[in-house]
Design a protein around this motif. Structure first.
Motif, PDB file in Angstrom:
ATOM      1  N   PRO A  31       0.813  -1.228   0.000  1.00 35.93           N
ATOM      2  CA  PRO A  31       0.000   0.000   0.000  1.00 35.93           C
ATOM      3  C   PRO A  31       0.848   1.281   0.000  1.00 35.93           C
ATOM      4  CG  PRO A  31      -0.949  -1.598   1.478  1.00 35.93           C
ATOM      5  CD  PRO A  31       0.372  -2.166   1.025  1.00 35.93           C
ATOM      6  N   THR A  32       1.987   1.277   0.680  1.00 34.28           N
ATOM      7  CA  THR A  32       2.830   2.474   0.694  1.00 34.28           C
ATOM      8  C   THR A  32       3.491   2.714  -0.663  1.00 34.28           C
ATOM      9  OG1 THR A  32       4.706   1.213   1.567  1.00 34.28           O
ATOM     10  CG2 THR A  32       3.322   2.350   3.164  1.00 34.28           C
ATOM     11  N   GLN A  33       3.591   1.671  -1.488  1.00 36.58           N
ATOM     12  CA  GLN A  33       4.144   1.806  -2.841  1.00 36.58           C
ATOM     13  C   GLN A  33       3.050   2.114  -3.859  1.00 36.58           C
ATOM     14  OE1 GLN A  33       5.771  -2.185  -2.754  1.00 36.58           O
ATOM     15  NE2 GLN A  33       7.859  -1.377  -2.809  1.00 36.58           N
ATOM     16  N   GLY A  34       1.812   2.146  -3.419  1.00 40.89           N
ATOM     17  CA  GLY A  34       0.693   2.431  -4.309  1.00 40.89           C
ATOM     18  C   GLY A  34      -0.292   1.285  -4.445  1.00 40.89           C
ATOM     19  N   GLY A  35       0.114   0.065  -4.066  1.00 41.45           N
ATOM     20  CA  GLY A  35      -0.786  -1.079  -4.084  1.00 41.45           C
ATOM     21  C   GLY A  35      -1.105  -1.647  -5.449  1.00 41.45           C
ATOM     22  N   GLY A  36      -0.472  -1.137  -6.502  1.00 36.87           N
ATOM     23  CA  GLY A  36      -0.746  -1.615  -7.851  1.00 36.87           C
ATOM     24  C   GLY A  36      -0.100  -2.955  -8.146  1.00 36.87           C
ATOM     25  N   LEU A  37      -0.369  -3.455  -9.333  1.00 36.81           N
ATOM     26  CA  LEU A  37       0.098  -4.781  -9.731  1.00 36.81           C
ATOM     27  C   LEU A  37       0.696  -4.710 -11.134  1.00 36.81           C
ATOM     28  CD1 LEU A  37      -1.696  -8.026  -8.980  1.00 36.81           C
ATOM     29  CD2 LEU A  37      -1.123  -7.570 -11.346  1.00 36.81           C
ATOM     30  N   PHE A  38       1.778  -5.454 -11.349  1.00 37.28           N
ATOM     31  CA  PHE A  38       2.379  -5.536 -12.671  1.00 37.28           C
ATOM     32  C   PHE A  38       2.909  -6.940 -12.903  1.00 37.28           C
ATOM     33  CE2 PHE A  38       5.514  -3.847  -9.734  1.00 37.28           C
ATOM     34  CZ  PHE A  38       6.691  -4.517 -10.022  1.00 37.28           C
ATOM     35  N   VAL A  39       3.197  -7.249 -14.169  1.00 33.74           N
ATOM     36  CA  VAL A  39       3.666  -8.573 -14.575  1.00 33.74           C
ATOM     37  C   VAL A  39       4.977  -8.409 -15.336  1.00 33.74           C
ATOM     38  CG1 VAL A  39       3.154 -10.586 -16.006  1.00 33.74           C
ATOM     39  CG2 VAL A  39       1.325  -9.511 -14.681  1.00 33.74           C
ATOM     40  N   ILE A  40       5.987  -9.161 -14.893  1.00 33.70           N
ATOM     41  CA  ILE A  40       7.300  -9.137 -15.543  1.00 33.70           C
ATOM     42  C   ILE A  40       7.491 -10.425 -16.324  1.00 33.70           C
ATOM     43  CG2 ILE A  40       9.794  -9.169 -15.160  1.00 33.70           C
ATOM     44  CD1 ILE A  40       9.425  -7.382 -12.770  1.00 33.70           C
ATOM     45  N   PHE A  41       7.952 -10.296 -17.562  1.00 36.18           N
ATOM     46  CA  PHE A  41       8.280 -11.453 -18.383  1.00 36.18           C
ATOM     47  C   PHE A  41       9.617 -12.013 -17.903  1.00 36.18           C
ATOM     48  CE2 PHE A  41       9.418 -13.491 -22.552  1.00 36.18           C
ATOM     49  CZ  PHE A  41       8.371 -14.391 -22.555  1.00 36.18           C
ATOM     50  N   ALA A  42       9.671 -13.301 -17.597  1.00 39.89           N
ATOM     51  CA  ALA A  42      10.850 -13.931 -16.987  1.00 39.89           C
ATOM     52  C   ALA A  42      11.883 -14.357 -18.031  1.00 39.89           C
ATOM     53  CB  ALA A  42      10.424 -15.130 -16.135  1.00 39.89           C
ATOM     54  N   CYS A  87       4.668  -7.102 -19.099  1.00 35.91           N
ATOM     55  CA  CYS A  87       3.614  -7.569 -20.002  1.00 35.91           C
ATOM     56  C   CYS A  87       2.390  -6.670 -19.929  1.00 35.91           C
ATOM     57  CB  CYS A  87       3.197  -8.987 -19.631  1.00 35.91           C
ATOM     58  SG  CYS A  87       4.524 -10.191 -19.753  1.00 35.91           S
ATOM     59  N   ARG A  88       1.704  -6.586 -21.055  1.00 37.49           N
ATOM     60  CA  ARG A  88       0.432  -5.863 -21.093  1.00 37.49           C
ATOM     61  C   ARG A  88      -0.589  -6.653 -20.278  1.00 37.49           C
ATOM     62  NH1 ARG A  88      -1.359  -3.868 -26.724  1.00 37.49           N
ATOM     63  NH2 ARG A  88       0.115  -2.265 -26.125  1.00 37.49           N
ATOM     64  N   LEU A  89      -1.394  -5.942 -19.510  1.00 31.90           N
ATOM     65  CA  LEU A  89      -2.424  -6.591 -18.724  1.00 31.90           C
ATOM     66  C   LEU A  89      -3.653  -5.708 -18.641  1.00 31.90           C
ATOM     67  CD1 LEU A  89      -1.656  -6.358 -14.949  1.00 31.90           C
ATOM     68  CD2 LEU A  89      -0.062  -5.488 -16.589  1.00 31.90           C
ATOM     69  N   ALA A  90      -4.779  -6.335 -18.331  1.00 34.19           N
ATOM     70  CA  ALA A  90      -6.053  -5.632 -18.209  1.00 34.19           C
ATOM     71  C   ALA A  90      -6.921  -6.378 -17.213  1.00 34.19           C
ATOM     72  CB  ALA A  90      -6.756  -5.557 -19.559  1.00 34.19           C
ATOM     73  N   LEU A  91      -7.915  -5.701 -16.732  1.00 36.11           N
ATOM     74  CA  LEU A  91      -8.884  -6.329 -15.850  1.00 36.11           C
ATOM     75  C   LEU A  91     -10.066  -6.768 -16.697  1.00 36.11           C
ATOM     76  CD1 LEU A  91      -8.828  -6.880 -12.845  1.00 36.11           C
ATOM     77  CD2 LEU A  91     -10.106  -4.776 -12.488  1.00 36.11           C
ATOM     78  N   ALA A  92     -10.315  -8.070 -16.747  1.00 34.40           N
ATOM     79  CA  ALA A  92     -11.411  -8.616 -17.551  1.00 34.40           C
ATOM     80  C   ALA A  92     -12.753  -8.328 -16.866  1.00 34.40           C
ATOM     81  CB  ALA A  92     -11.218 -10.119 -17.743  1.00 34.40           C
ATOM     82  N   GLU A  93     -13.828  -8.525 -17.592  1.00 34.49           N
ATOM     83  CA  GLU A  93     -15.166  -8.262 -17.051  1.00 34.49           C
ATOM     84  C   GLU A  93     -15.488  -9.091 -15.818  1.00 34.49           C
ATOM     85  OE1 GLU A  93     -18.326  -8.286 -19.904  1.00 34.49           O
ATOM     86  OE2 GLU A  93     -17.216  -6.997 -21.293  1.00 34.49           O
ATOM     87  N   ASP A  94     -14.886 -10.282 -15.707  1.00 43.65           N
ATOM     88  CA  ASP A  94     -15.147 -11.131 -14.541  1.00 43.65           C
ATOM     89  C   ASP A  94     -14.244 -10.782 -13.352  1.00 43.65           C
ATOM     90  OD1 ASP A  94     -12.704 -12.125 -15.385  1.00 43.65           O
ATOM     91  OD2 ASP A  94     -13.399 -14.192 -15.663  1.00 43.65           O
ATOM     92  N   GLY A  95     -13.459  -9.703 -13.484  1.00 41.90           N
ATOM     93  CA  GLY A  95     -12.611  -9.258 -12.382  1.00 41.90           C
ATOM     94  C   GLY A  95     -11.236  -9.889 -12.340  1.00 41.90           C
ATOM     95  N   GLN A  96     -10.965 -10.796 -13.267  1.00 42.96           N
ATOM     96  CA  GLN A  96      -9.652 -11.432 -13.310  1.00 42.96           C
ATOM     97  C   GLN A  96      -8.665 -10.604 -14.134  1.00 42.96           C
ATOM     98  OE1 GLN A  96      -9.069 -15.677 -13.502  1.00 42.96           O
ATOM     99  NE2 GLN A  96     -11.269 -15.951 -13.861  1.00 42.96           N
ATOM    100  N   ILE A  97      -7.403 -10.830 -13.856  1.00 43.52           N
ATOM    101  CA  ILE A  97      -6.336 -10.162 -14.586  1.00 43.52           C
ATOM    102  C   ILE A  97      -6.064 -10.947 -15.860  1.00 43.52           C
ATOM    103  CG2 ILE A  97      -3.923  -9.443 -14.519  1.00 43.52           C
ATOM    104  CD1 ILE A  97      -4.290  -9.567 -11.373  1.00 43.52           C
ATOM    105  N   GLN A  98      -6.133 -10.260 -16.980  1.00 44.81           N
ATOM    106  CA  GLN A  98      -5.857 -10.840 -18.294  1.00 44.81           C
ATOM    107  C   GLN A  98      -4.446 -10.401 -18.690  1.00 44.81           C
ATOM    108  OE1 GLN A  98      -8.466 -12.406 -20.364  1.00 44.81           O
ATOM    109  NE2 GLN A  98      -6.837 -13.019 -21.725  1.00 44.81           N
ATOM    110  N   VAL A  99      -3.547 -11.360 -18.956  1.00 41.22           N
ATOM    111  CA  VAL A  99      -2.162 -11.055 -19.302  1.00 41.22           C
ATOM    112  C   VAL A  99      -1.913 -11.363 -20.775  1.00 41.22           C
ATOM    113  CG1 VAL A  99       0.262 -11.600 -18.797  1.00 41.22           C
ATOM    114  CG2 VAL A  99      -1.416 -11.601 -16.956  1.00 41.22           C
ATOM    115  N   ASP A 100      -1.211 -10.464 -21.439  1.00 36.07           N
ATOM    116  CA  ASP A 100      -0.828 -10.656 -22.836  1.00 36.07           C
ATOM    117  C   ASP A 100       0.700 -10.636 -22.906  1.00 36.07           C
ATOM    118  OD1 ASP A 100      -0.353 -10.608 -25.547  1.00 36.07           O
ATOM    119  OD2 ASP A 100      -1.570  -8.823 -25.945  1.00 36.07           O
ATOM    120  N   ILE A 101       1.310 -11.827 -22.971  1.00 36.70           N
ATOM    121  CA  ILE A 101       2.778 -11.896 -22.990  1.00 36.70           C
ATOM    122  C   ILE A 101       3.364 -11.550 -24.357  1.00 36.70           C
ATOM    123  CG2 ILE A 101       2.960 -13.534 -21.080  1.00 36.70           C
ATOM    124  CD1 ILE A 101       3.444 -15.745 -23.157  1.00 36.70           C
TER     125      ILE A 101
END
Length: 119
Positions: A31-42, A87-101
């Motif tokens: 939360p002190t960093q902003g609480g956001g989420l991201f995805v890194i390609f390994a 990676c590009r990501l979005a929040l899908a209509e069902d509330g899940q995170i959609q990842v596009d690698i």
């Protein structure tokens, strides 16, 4: 592909559950960093090896040639010429995170774009 809801990922943790199947890490800021989420390609930006997350050292480390990357993906040691890709990501209509690698951000200036970081 979908990876779950944002609340499925603990703040401050580098989540490795998708590393083998999809070659990604999911990182949710505290939360002190902003609480956001991201995805890194390994994939190391040197020669494409798969780095490891070293929790005790707080960094990603490539076992092949020694490149090191901070938790955010920024390169700071070894031969890697640039940061890890997000990676590009979005929040899908069902509330899940959609990842596009297949669509990744190489430039850290793009990492705060809405489809590179879920606030």
């Amino acid at each position: 592909f979908k990876i779950g809801k944002p609340e499925d990922f603990a703040p401050g943790v580098v989540d490795e559950r998708w590393k083998k199947k999809h070659r990604i890490w999911v990182i949710r800021d505290t939360p002190t960093q902003g609480g956001g989420l991201f995805v890194i390609f390994a994939r190391c930006t040197h020669l494409g090896c798969t780095p490891n997350w070293l929790e005790g050292q707080g960094k990603f480390k490539c076992p092949c040639h020694g490149s090191g990357f901070r938790r955010a993906g920024i390169n700071f040691e070894g031969p890697a010429p640039r940061p890890l890709e997000r990676c590009r990501l979005a929040l899908a209509e069902d509330g899940q995170i959609q990842v596009d690698i297949n669509n990744r951000y190489k430039n850290p200036a793009d990492w705060k774009k809405p489809d590179a970081y879920l606030a």
